[in-house]
Design an enzyme around this catalytic site. Structure first.
Site, PDB file in Angstrom:
ATOM      1  N   CYS A   8      19.011 -54.722 -14.149  1.00  0.00           N
ATOM      2  CA  CYS A   8      18.771 -53.415 -13.514  1.00  0.00           C
ATOM      3  C   CYS A   8      19.146 -53.457 -12.037  1.00  0.00           C
ATOM      4  O   CYS A   8      19.731 -52.507 -11.508  1.00  0.00           O
ATOM      5  CB  CYS A   8      17.303 -53.014 -13.664  1.00  0.00           C
ATOM      6  SG  CYS A   8      16.746 -52.868 -15.372  1.00  0.00           S
ATOM      7  N   ASP A   9      18.803 -54.542 -11.382  1.00  0.00           N
ATOM      8  CA  ASP A   9      19.161 -54.757  -9.978  1.00  0.00           C
ATOM      9  C   ASP A   9      20.680 -54.707  -9.834  1.00  0.00           C
ATOM     10  O   ASP A   9      21.220 -53.972  -9.006  1.00  0.00           O
ATOM     11  CB  ASP A   9      18.591 -56.117  -9.553  1.00  0.00           C
ATOM     12  CG  ASP A   9      18.964 -56.519  -8.136  1.00  0.00           C
ATOM     13  OD1 ASP A   9      20.160 -56.769  -7.866  1.00  0.00           O
ATOM     14  OD2 ASP A   9      18.050 -56.624  -7.305  1.00  0.00           O
TER      15      ASP A   9
END
Length: 173
Positions: free
Chosen positions: A65-66
């Site tokens: 997600c980062d």
């Protein structure tokens, strides 16, 4: 009761259930009510007249997600003022703001689906087992018609980064 779609996605190989409809190319995007912060909400209408790339992630505090959010933040630099990139997660708004500050992410708008998962339900990406949103990417034209959609089959995998950006660029030309 919301539609449940079993066995359409997995988390580390284990089946998960997505709640909501399966949106497709050409569908009109559903409206949403997401939090910018604890007091201020955003709806689809707030981005009227813009092309919208909606990057959906389970939580900014995970590696994929980062990376996904950082990548679309970089892509935003070359897309211009007619495009807005929204990152939607179930993280609390202050956690999103803290993450953006620490990551130096300043070109995407983070919006939180933490209150009632209404975005996840409307866009068919709410994971029943976790109350998180499944990794997905949507591109909406200025009239909120879906021009690109990818809902990942495996939660821990990266989306295709090139295709949604190409879909946005095609709408700009």
């Amino acid at each position: 009761m919301a539609q449940e779609r079993a066995n359409v996605a997995t988390f580390k190989g284990n089946p998960i259930t997505l709640i909501g409809p399966e949106l497709k190319f050409g569908d009109t995007a559903p409206d949403f009510r997401l939090n910018k912060n604890l007091l201020e909400e955003a709806t689809l209408q707030d981005y009227a007249g813009k092309i919208k790339l909606i990057s959906v992630v389970p939580s900014l505090d995970t590696g994929v997600c980062d990376a996904q959010t950082r990548r679309f933040n970089q892509e935003a630099a070359g897309l211009g003022e007619d495009v807005v990139i929204l990152t939607v997660s179930a993280d609390l708004p202050f956690a999103q703001a803290r993450w953006c500050g620490a990551a130096g992410v300043d070109r995407v708008v983070t919006l939180s689906d933490y209150k009632d998962n209404s975005f996840g339900k409307a866009y068919g990406v709410l994971i029943k087992e976790f109350a998180l949103d499944m990794r997905a990417v949507f591109v909406l034209d200025k009239d909120n018609k879906i021009q690109y959609v990818e809902v990942l089959k495996e939660m821990t995998e990266h989306p295709d980064y090139e295709k949604p950006v190409a879909a946005v660029k095609a709408l700009l030309s």
